[in-house]
Design a protein around this motif. Structure first.
Motif, PDB file in Angstrom:
ATOM      1  N   GLY A   7       0.831  -1.210   0.000  1.00  0.00           N
ATOM      2  CA  GLY A   7       0.000   0.000   0.000  1.00  0.00           C
ATOM      3  C   GLY A   7       0.857   1.247   0.000  1.00  0.00           C
ATOM      4  O   GLY A   7       0.525   2.253   0.639  1.00  0.00           O
ATOM      5  N   SER A   9       1.389   3.388  -2.308  1.00  0.00           N
ATOM      6  CA  SER A   9       0.934   4.534  -3.101  1.00  0.00           C
ATOM      7  C   SER A   9      -0.232   5.279  -2.451  1.00  0.00           C
ATOM      8  O   SER A   9      -0.743   6.238  -3.021  1.00  0.00           O
ATOM      9  CB  SER A   9       0.497   4.040  -4.480  1.00  0.00           C
ATOM     10  N   GLY A  10      -0.657   4.885  -1.275  1.00  0.00           N
ATOM     11  CA  GLY A  10      -1.787   5.541  -0.614  1.00  0.00           C
ATOM     12  C   GLY A  10      -1.368   6.818   0.100  1.00  0.00           C
ATOM     13  O   GLY A  10      -0.238   7.301  -0.064  1.00  0.00           O
ATOM     14  N   ALA A  11      -2.306   7.345   0.896  1.00  0.00           N
ATOM     15  CA  ALA A  11      -2.073   8.621   1.571  1.00  0.00           C
ATOM     16  C   ALA A  11      -0.825   8.562   2.452  1.00  0.00           C
ATOM     17  O   ALA A  11       0.097   9.383   2.311  1.00  0.00           O
ATOM     18  CB  ALA A  11      -3.305   8.974   2.394  1.00  0.00           C
ATOM     19  N   ARG A  32      -1.934  -1.380  -6.577  1.00  0.00           N
ATOM     20  CA  ARG A  32      -2.697  -2.257  -7.468  1.00  0.00           C
ATOM     21  C   ARG A  32      -2.657  -1.742  -8.891  1.00  0.00           C
ATOM     22  O   ARG A  32      -2.528  -2.485  -9.834  1.00  0.00           O
ATOM     23  CB  ARG A  32      -4.155  -2.362  -7.009  1.00  0.00           C
ATOM     24  N   SER A  33      -2.769  -0.425  -9.053  1.00  0.00           N
ATOM     25  CA  SER A  33      -2.877   0.116 -10.414  1.00  0.00           C
ATOM     26  C   SER A  33      -1.498   0.437 -10.991  1.00  0.00           C
ATOM     27  O   SER A  33      -0.541   0.692 -10.252  1.00  0.00           O
ATOM     28  CB  SER A  33      -3.716   1.402 -10.378  1.00  0.00           C
ATOM     29  N   SER A  36      -0.429   4.074 -10.236  1.00  0.00           N
ATOM     30  CA  SER A  36       0.213   4.219  -8.922  1.00  0.00           C
ATOM     31  C   SER A  36       1.643   3.687  -8.966  1.00  0.00           C
ATOM     32  O   SER A  36       2.532   4.226  -8.301  1.00  0.00           O
ATOM     33  CB  SER A  36      -0.571   3.459  -7.856  1.00  0.00           C
ATOM     34  N   LEU A  50       0.283  -5.575  -6.782  1.00  0.00           N
ATOM     35  CA  LEU A  50      -0.144  -6.680  -5.914  1.00  0.00           C
ATOM     36  C   LEU A  50      -1.561  -6.466  -5.413  1.00  0.00           C
ATOM     37  O   LEU A  50      -1.888  -5.383  -4.906  1.00  0.00           O
ATOM     38  CB  LEU A  50       0.815  -6.760  -4.696  1.00  0.00           C
ATOM     39  N   ASP A  51      -2.384  -7.503  -5.527  1.00  0.00           N
ATOM     40  CA  ASP A  51      -3.646  -7.526  -4.789  1.00  0.00           C
ATOM     41  C   ASP A  51      -3.378  -8.344  -3.535  1.00  0.00           C
ATOM     42  O   ASP A  51      -3.212  -9.564  -3.595  1.00  0.00           O
ATOM     43  CB  ASP A  51      -4.757  -8.164  -5.635  1.00  0.00           C
ATOM     44  N   LEU A  52      -3.343  -7.656  -2.424  1.00  0.00           N
ATOM     45  CA  LEU A  52      -2.961  -8.294  -1.160  1.00  0.00           C
ATOM     46  C   LEU A  52      -3.958  -9.362  -0.728  1.00  0.00           C
ATOM     47  O   LEU A  52      -3.656 -10.215   0.114  1.00  0.00           O
ATOM     48  CB  LEU A  52      -2.833  -7.203  -0.088  1.00  0.00           C
ATOM     49  N   THR A  75      -5.029  -0.073   2.533  1.00  0.00           N
ATOM     50  CA  THR A  75      -6.438   0.112   2.873  1.00  0.00           C
ATOM     51  C   THR A  75      -7.157   0.427   1.565  1.00  0.00           C
ATOM     52  O   THR A  75      -6.501   0.697   0.562  1.00  0.00           O
ATOM     53  CB  THR A  75      -6.637   1.297   3.851  1.00  0.00           C
ATOM     54  N   ALA A  78      -9.690   5.225  -0.642  1.00  0.00           N
ATOM     55  CA  ALA A  78      -9.453   6.410  -1.463  1.00  0.00           C
ATOM     56  C   ALA A  78     -10.751   6.969  -2.051  1.00  0.00           C
ATOM     57  O   ALA A  78     -10.973   8.167  -2.014  1.00  0.00           O
ATOM     58  CB  ALA A  78      -8.475   6.084  -2.572  1.00  0.00           C
ATOM     59  N   ARG A  97      -7.247  -5.725   6.432  1.00  0.00           N
ATOM     60  CA  ARG A  97      -6.724  -5.722   7.796  1.00  0.00           C
ATOM     61  C   ARG A  97      -6.701  -7.121   8.416  1.00  0.00           C
ATOM     62  O   ARG A  97      -5.914  -7.377   9.325  1.00  0.00           O
ATOM     63  CB  ARG A  97      -7.530  -4.747   8.662  1.00  0.00           C
ATOM     64  N   GLN A 119      -0.436  -0.539   9.879  1.00  0.00           N
ATOM     65  CA  GLN A 119      -1.345   0.566  10.141  1.00  0.00           C
ATOM     66  C   GLN A 119      -2.557   0.130  10.957  1.00  0.00           C
ATOM     67  O   GLN A 119      -3.300  -0.752  10.549  1.00  0.00           O
ATOM     68  CB  GLN A 119      -1.852   1.165   8.812  1.00  0.00           C
ATOM     69  N   ASN A 180      -5.779  13.838  -0.836  1.00  0.00           N
ATOM     70  CA  ASN A 180      -7.192  13.405  -0.879  1.00  0.00           C
ATOM     71  C   ASN A 180      -7.741  13.208   0.535  1.00  0.00           C
ATOM     72  O   ASN A 180      -8.413  12.229   0.815  1.00  0.00           O
ATOM     73  CB  ASN A 180      -7.341  12.112  -1.692  1.00  0.00           C
ATOM     74  N   GLY A 182      -9.794  12.796   3.641  1.00  0.00           N
ATOM     75  CA  GLY A 182     -11.191  12.401   3.674  1.00  0.00           C
ATOM     76  C   GLY A 182     -12.139  13.464   4.209  1.00  0.00           C
ATOM     77  O   GLY A 182     -13.297  13.535   3.788  1.00  0.00           O
TER      78      GLY A 182
END
Ligand SMILES: NC(=O)c1ccc[n+]([C@@H]2O[C@H](COP(=O)([O-])OP(=O)(O)OC[C@H]3O[C@@H](n4cnc5c(N)ncnc54)[C@H](OP(=O)(O)O)[C@@H]3O)[C@@H](O)[C@H]2O)c1
Length: 326
Positions: A7, A9-11, A32-33, A36, A50-52, A75, A78, A97, A119, A180, A182
């Motif tokens: 993860g 590439s996330g926040a 995933r993308s 990213s 990767l799809d975890l 997570t 997004a 999780r 996390q 981004n 929330g």
């Protein structure tokens, strides 16, 4: 160390990768993308798609990376829409999780990774009774509102699985400071009211500070749970008006609890009126962490207020330097 960040590439991942590289670590980062993946490459990480939730793919990716350490920041929030049923919003994140944590822990053990950091979340976690600011020793909420039972259980699962394996679960405060965030959209649209007396206490953390704590946790030899939150847990009635001001938005509306219960459900009322905040004393003492933004009071303005422009003319200076017309 070679660090495998799931993860990345996330926040939080996007703040973490550059800090890890600055600290001299090598980063293999997953997304995933492919878009990213390109961003991860630009940040200096080796990207892996990767799809975890595919445990075999997770095992293969980790074994190929041969990491010294693993960080789990995956997570799926997004583009989440936050409605009255939080468990529906968090369904995919809850799987990440639980099943995602299991897959990464198994792969970490097989790959011989020495460190594991994941996390977790501090806000709305602690029992809604007694003091308003909780330490890691205090009990979590064992009777959360019905709409968030699965979400709470998934975080409890992650905390337990990771710490029993000798890793670190970082209970972050509410993130802000990213592209981004929330809360920004709903607060701008005045969709987030002060419910009842607005006494529910929230803990926040700037993403850069959260990333710094994560690097420290990785580099330490500590295990256990750490609240990664700023110095000022505060009730909604205090922080929400400051956030609207920082965003240049209209002040928040007020909604009686009975009306909020009708429109938004029990979970929203519990968060707005009963939530407990978290203490960062343990993280400061044991990790040596010192948040740069000690309070959302400065952090919200640093994150959202428009930067003063160097180009903007200074009327005073122009007046002083204006050539005389006589
Ligand atoms: N973290 C929380 O508990 C929380 C709570 C409330 C609100 N929010 C808000 O939600 C927003 C997004 O935050 P975020 O960073 O937590 O989420 P995110 O942007 O969705 O990023 C999480 C990371 O996990 C990856 N990912 C998603 N599904 C995956 C899967 N099945 N397998 C492997 N990796 C997967 C994403 O990859 P891709 O980039 O390829 O999608 C990304 O790298 C922020 O604005 C935050 O303020 C977060």
């Amino acid at each position: 160390m070679r660090v495998f960040v799931a993860g990345a590439s996330g926040a939080i991942g996007s703040a973490l990768v550059p800090q890890l590289i600055d600290a001299g670590h090598e980063v293999v980062g997953t997304s995933r993308s492919s878009a990213s993946a390109d961003r991860l490459r630009a940040l200096g990480a080796k990207p892996v798609q990767l799809d975890l939730l595919d445990a075999r793919a997770a095992r293969k990716a980790v074994l190929e990376a041969e990491p010294d350490a693993i960080v789990h920041q995956a997570t799926a929030l997004a583009s989440a829409r936050f409605g009255r049923n939080l468990d529906r919003t968090f369904a995919q994140t809850n799987r990440l999780r639980k099943d995602g944590t299991d897959a990464l822990l198994a792969a970490a053990w097989e790959a011989g990774a020495r460190r594991f950091v994941a996390q977790s979340f501090a806000s709305y976690r602690y029992a809604r009774e007694g003091g308003w600011v909780k330490t890691e020793e205090d009990p979590v909420d064992l009777d959360p509102p019905a709409a968030m039972r699965e979400t709470s259980a998934a975080m409890d699962y992650l905390d337990r699985a990771v710490t029993e394996a000798g890793g670190v679960a970082l209970r972050y405060g509410g993130f802000y400071g990213g592209s981004n965030d929330g809360l920004v959209g709903p607060v701008r649209k005045r969709q987030m009211p002060i419910v009842g007396d607005g006494g529910g206490v929230f803990s926040f953390v700037h993403l850069e500070d959260a990333a710094a704590a994560t690097v420290l946790a990785l580099e330490s030899d500590l295990a256990g749970i750490y609240n990664i939150v700023d110095d000022e847990p505060a009730p909604v009635r205090e922080w929400l008006p400051v956030l609207t001001k920082a965003l240049g938005a209209k002040p928040p509306r007020h909604l009686p609890a009975w009306l909020a219960r009708l429109f938004a459900g029990e979970a929203a009322v519990a968060m707005g009126t009963q939530a407990r905040g978290a203490s960062n004393t343990k993280a400061k003492r044991e990790l040596g962490w010192m948040p740069r933004y000690g309070s959302w009071r400065q952090g919200f303005f640093a994150a959202y207020a428009p930067a003063p422009s160097a180009e903007r003319p200074n009327p005073q200076a122009s007046a002083n330097s204006a050539p005389s017309s006589t």
